[in-house]
Design a protein around this motif. Structure first.
Motif, short mmCIF file in Angstrom:
data_model
loop_
_atom_site.label_atom_id
_atom_site.label_comp_id
_atom_site.label_asym_id
_atom_site.label_seq_id
_atom_site.Cartn_x
_atom_site.Cartn_y
_atom_site.Cartn_z
N PRO A 265 22.15 68.83 30.52
CA PRO A 265 21.15 69.00 29.42
C PRO A 265 20.22 70.09 29.44
O PRO A 265 20.36 70.93 30.54
CB PRO A 265 20.41 67.58 29.51
N GLU A 266 19.22 70.19 28.86
CA GLU A 266 18.32 71.31 28.63
C GLU A 266 17.22 71.32 29.74
O GLU A 266 17.09 69.95 30.08
CB GLU A 266 17.47 71.33 27.27
N VAL A 267 17.02 72.09 30.63
CA VAL A 267 16.18 72.08 31.75
C VAL A 267 14.82 71.99 31.10
O VAL A 267 14.41 72.76 30.21
CB VAL A 267 16.45 73.31 32.60
N GLY A 268 14.04 71.35 31.66
CA GLY A 268 12.54 71.13 31.23
C GLY A 268 12.13 69.84 30.79
O GLY A 268 10.91 69.64 30.33
N MET A 269 13.22 68.95 30.49
CA MET A 269 12.92 67.83 29.77
C MET A 269 12.32 66.81 30.71
O MET A 269 12.60 66.60 31.88
CB MET A 269 14.33 67.04 29.13
N ASN A 270 11.32 66.03 30.22
CA ASN A 270 10.40 65.23 31.23
C ASN A 270 10.95 63.72 31.17
O ASN A 270 10.44 62.82 32.02
CB ASN A 270 8.76 65.05 30.71
N ASP A 271 12.04 63.41 30.29
CA ASP A 271 12.37 62.00 30.29
C ASP A 271 13.74 62.02 31.11
O ASP A 271 14.53 60.96 30.67
CB ASP A 271 12.67 61.52 28.90
N TRP A 272 14.02 62.79 32.08
CA TRP A 272 15.22 62.79 32.71
C TRP A 272 14.80 62.41 34.29
O TRP A 272 13.72 62.94 34.71
CB TRP A 272 16.00 64.08 32.57
N ARG A 273 15.69 61.93 35.00
CA ARG A 273 15.55 61.79 36.38
C ARG A 273 16.89 62.18 37.08
O ARG A 273 17.91 62.19 36.62
CB ARG A 273 15.37 60.00 36.89
N ILE A 274 16.53 62.64 38.39
CA ILE A 274 17.70 63.25 39.23
C ILE A 274 17.89 62.64 40.31
O ILE A 274 17.07 62.00 41.11
CB ILE A 274 17.30 64.84 39.67
N GLY A 275 19.11 62.48 40.59
CA GLY A 275 19.53 61.65 41.81
C GLY A 275 21.18 61.57 41.78
O GLY A 275 21.79 62.37 41.28
N PHE A 276 21.63 60.67 42.79
CA PHE A 276 23.04 60.64 42.98
C PHE A 276 23.28 59.05 43.15
O PHE A 276 22.52 58.09 43.32
CB PHE A 276 23.44 61.11 44.07
N ILE A 277 24.73 58.72 42.81
CA ILE A 277 25.24 57.42 42.62
C ILE A 277 26.09 57.20 43.92
O ILE A 277 26.94 57.96 44.32
CB ILE A 277 25.72 56.90 41.49
N LEU A 278 25.85 55.96 44.75
CA LEU A 278 26.47 55.76 45.85
C LEU A 278 27.35 54.34 45.73
O LEU A 278 26.89 53.25 45.21
CB LEU A 278 25.80 55.44 46.81
N TRP A 279 28.59 54.51 45.81
CA TRP A 279 29.46 53.38 45.58
C TRP A 279 29.75 52.69 46.87
O TRP A 279 29.83 53.46 48.07
CB TRP A 279 30.83 54.02 44.90
N ASN A 280 30.23 51.44 46.80
CA ASN A 280 30.70 50.80 48.13
C ASN A 280 32.23 51.21 48.20
O ASN A 280 32.88 51.99 47.60
CB ASN A 280 30.58 49.11 47.74
N GLU A 281 32.84 50.61 49.27
CA GLU A 281 34.12 51.22 49.86
C GLU A 281 35.10 50.76 48.70
O GLU A 281 35.86 51.43 48.51
CB GLU A 281 34.52 50.31 51.12
N ASN A 282 34.99 49.56 48.10
CA ASN A 282 36.01 49.03 47.15
C ASN A 282 35.68 49.58 45.68
O ASN A 282 36.38 49.18 44.63
CB ASN A 282 36.06 47.64 47.03
N LYS A 283 34.46 50.41 45.48
CA LYS A 283 34.14 50.67 44.19
C LYS A 283 33.82 49.57 43.02
O LYS A 283 33.94 49.68 42.04
CB LYS A 283 35.15 51.73 43.70
N THR A 284 33.42 48.53 43.68
CA THR A 284 33.09 47.39 43.07
C THR A 284 31.61 47.13 42.73
O THR A 284 31.16 46.51 41.73
CB THR A 284 33.64 46.05 43.64
N ASP A 285 30.75 48.11 43.21
CA ASP A 285 29.32 48.05 43.12
C ASP A 285 28.69 49.46 43.56
O ASP A 285 29.31 50.10 44.34
CB ASP A 285 28.61 46.95 43.74
#
Length: 697
Positions: A265-285
């Motif tokens: 998306p466009e850089v500078g938008m204030n309604d965005w959060r940055i991070g990463f998603i971590l999955w469990n070993e079976n990818k169920t959660d």
């Protein structure tokens, strides 16, 4: 008249009264027989009492009585001489009975509750108890004093309850003392803020840097330079690249939880959060680790993969290039130079090479005077010539002051030293001694804490908390975090061996912060704690007038030849602000002496009594229980006796036997010295047989 008197059944009386009546009856019979029959008639009556009486013998006694009535008055007046002895006998019997009543035994109890209560009220030293007895004729006063007495007792024991509640809450008093003495200088740890030289680790970080460069370009349109070194042509592990791609950086809106398909998306938008998603070993959660700052998100994401790479390396000691002289240019304590015996070295995966001064490895430093010239002075190198760009975002050095037997947790208790500045840190020592046992939940050495210490140091609260977290992580995730020591038999986490450890770690960390792991409740505070209150001041160093000769001296002595001279060095001064140090101690606020004093005050207030009055109350309770037991035993005994079959108290078979023939031997007496009187039935039979004789005469 004699027949009617003997034929009546008398009620049960006391032993003394029965003995007196038997003696009177015997005296009357003896006096009548002696007057009527002379000296020969008295033995006949005595023999009649000693043996079983027959109807013929009863008739002879009746004839003797009738003859006695026909005697003249002169002869009948003679027995009055014997009757004068009766009052004396009665007086002797009464005196014997009084002696028996007045005699005291070793242990005596009251016969009723009323007697017990009256004795207590008449003899106790408790005020107001006598009013319950002296006013018994006035029911209104008795009721008033009874209500007042028991109401006072209730109020007093209510106050007793408050006093006991305060005592068993174990309150403490805080004692503040100011002491003046020579002070032991604390341990000081200084770190470089760079774990490894980037040139030594760049080969292992090549894939991670490439993915980070592409991510920053896609999200922020930033073209990060990878350095001058060319990429290695050696085939990289596909598993490492796969796991890095498995946890990419993402943007998402603040009001949504799912990821966004458009990751650019466009850089500078204030309604965005940055991070990463971590999955469990079976990818169920999955677990969303999001940040409001893009800088924090990129650094945390890079550190996560960096720790995985370090865990995969067989040994990191080859990468560690510890060089005390290249980091610390000058060291002085109390105008004396430092040497290698005054410090120890350890490596931190984030803060790099760390040096601890004045630990237990050598003779402890003592500070005899306060002030900047009587402490530790260091000149350190702070330039960032070969730092890891995405990991070491701060410049300077990190310093921490702690106790000799405590580990240096640089991420919690330390602070950074600014380059080109002189940082002066003044200290004030403060000790705290807590009462253990029932007064607080502190521990002496951590032996009673249900958490095993994983650090080679003495017990502290932070040591326990970190050990608790690492132990739980090994149990749930199957591996340990790289920041903390490992329990026996455990290994560090690596997503090539433990694919879901990131999901497990961040979810466990969220539970830890909310208190679900109970590490804060398990880890108790130590009873003895030494803390150092720090205050820092900053000034430009070296000054504009002196920087030329200072840099010249450093270049000659320490080979200081960097381009940006001012940003490459810093000076640190650590010293005691004053001799006085504060000591905080705890003492019991409610001792046994205070408890007894409070109880005595309440007892005197409501009843005006002493300790002996309390003993009187204990005696009353004991007597009450004893009387209760005695009465209960008597009731049980009587109840048991009433259940047995009734038996005749008089055996009249002797009086129903056939008349004795002339010349027959007399019957033997029942007991020697005991005169047996005829029963009621034998006297009636005697009266029936005597009537025909009277008619014939």
């Amino acid at each position: 008249s004699l027949i009617l008197t003997l034929g009546k059944r008398e009620p049960a009386t006391s032993k003394a009264e029965r003995a007196l009546q038997d003696q009177k009856g015997g005296d009357k019979i003896r006096r009548g027989d002696s007057q009527l029959l002379g000296g020969a008639a008295l033995p006949g009556i005595q023999r009649q009492q000693e043996r079983s009486i027959t109807p013929s013998q009863d008739a002879e006694g009746l004839t003797a009585t009738m003859k006695f009535e026909k005697q003249p008055e002169g002869k009948r007046a003679e027995p009055s001489k014997l009757e004068t002895k009766e009052p004396k006998v009665e007086e002797e019997a009464e005196m014997e009975e009084e002696e028996e009543d007045d005699s005291e035994g070793l242990i005596e109890f009251f016969s009723s509750y009323r007697e017990l209560f009256q004795f207590f009220c008449n003899n106790t030293t408790i005020h107001g108890a006598i009013r319950l007895v002296c006013s018994k004729r006035n029911k209104m006063k008795t009721a008033f004093w009874s209500v007042l007495f028991f109401l006072t007792f209730g109020l007093m024991y209510w106050q007793f309850g408050i006093i006991y509640a305060d005592y068993f809450s174990f309150p403490v008093n805080l004692n503040l003392n100011l002491n003046s003495d020579r002070l032991t200088f604390p341990a000081v740890t200084l770190c470089t803020l760079n774990p490894y030289r980037y040139s030594a680790l760049q080969h292992d970080l090549e894939d991670l840097d490439r993915i980070t460069h592409r991510t920053l370009m896609d999200m922020y349109k930033y073209n990060m330079s990878l350095g001058q070194k060319k990429p290695s042509r050696k085939r990289r592990s596909r598993s490492l690249y796969y796991h890095i791609q498995r946890h990419p950086l993402r943007r998402q809106k603040r009001d949504t939880q799912g990821s966004v398909e458009d990751n650019n998306p466009e850089v500078g938008m204030n309604d965005w959060r940055i991070g990463f998603i971590l999955w469990n070993e079976n990818k169920t959660d999955c677990f969303h680790q999001m940040y409001s700052s893009g800088v924090d998100a990129v650094r945390e994401w890079y550190s996560f993969h960096y720790l995985n790479i370090l865990a995969r390396l067989p040994s990191t000691k080859d990468l560690d290039e510890s060089n005390f002289e290249s980091f610390i240019y000058a060291c002085r304590f109390n105008d004396a130079s430092c040497n290698k015996a005054n410090y120890t070295h350890f490596h931190h995966p984030i803060y790099g090479n760390c040096y601890t001064f004045n630990d237990n490895s050598s003779t402890l430093w003592m500070s005899s005077l306060p002030g900047i010239n009587n402490g530790l002075s260091l000149v350190v190198r702070t330039e960032q010539n070969d730092f890891i760009p995405l990991l070491s975002t701060a410049t300077g050095a990190r310093v921490m002051v702690h106790g000799q037997n405590e580990p240096a947790f640089m991420d919690e208790g330390g602070f950074n030293v600014r380059p080109g500045m002189e940082t002066s840190i003044s200290m004030r020592k403060e000790t705290t001694n807590r009462l253990g046992g029932s007064y607080s939940d502190c521990t002496e050495n951590g032996s009673d804490v249900p958490v095993k210490n994983l650090y080679p140091s003495q017990y502290t609260e932070q040591v326990c908390i970190r050990s608790c977290f690492q132990t739980i992580m090994v149990e749930r995730c199957g591996c340990g975090h790289y920041f903390y020591p490992l329990p026996p038999g455990a290994v560090y986490c690596d997503y090539t061996k433990h694919p879901g450890w990131g999901y497990c770690y961040y979810k466990l960390q969220a539970e830890f912060k909310t208190g679900f792991l109970d590490c804060f409740s398990k880890c108790r505070k130590p009873c003895k704690v030494t803390e150092y209150k720090l205050s820092a001041g900053y000034s430009r160093w070296p000054s504009a007038a002196s920087e030329a000769w200072v840099f010249h001296m450093l270049s000659r002595q320490n080979r200081y030849n960097i381009t940006s001279k001012r940003n490459g060095i810093a000076k640190v001064n650590i010293f005691f602000q004053e001799w006085n140090y504060k000591s905080n101690g705890e003492s019991p606020a409610f001792t046994v002496v205070t408890l007894l004093s409070q109880l005595g005050n309440q007892w005197s207030l409501w009843f005006g009594s002493s300790v002996l009055s309390v003993i009187e109350m204990a005696e009353l309770i004991f007597d009450f229980l004893a009387v209760t037991c005695i009465l209960a035993f008597q009731w049980a005994y009587l109840h048991r006796s009433s259940d047995l079959p009734a038996s005749s108290s008089h055996d009249n078979s002797a009086f129903c036997t056939a008349p004795s023939m002339p010349g027959a031997p007399p019957h033997l007496p029942v007991a020697s010295g005991v005169a047996t009187l005829p029963s009621y039935h034998s006297l009636e039979l005697l009266a029936v047989h005597s009537l025909p004789c009277r008619g014939k005469e």
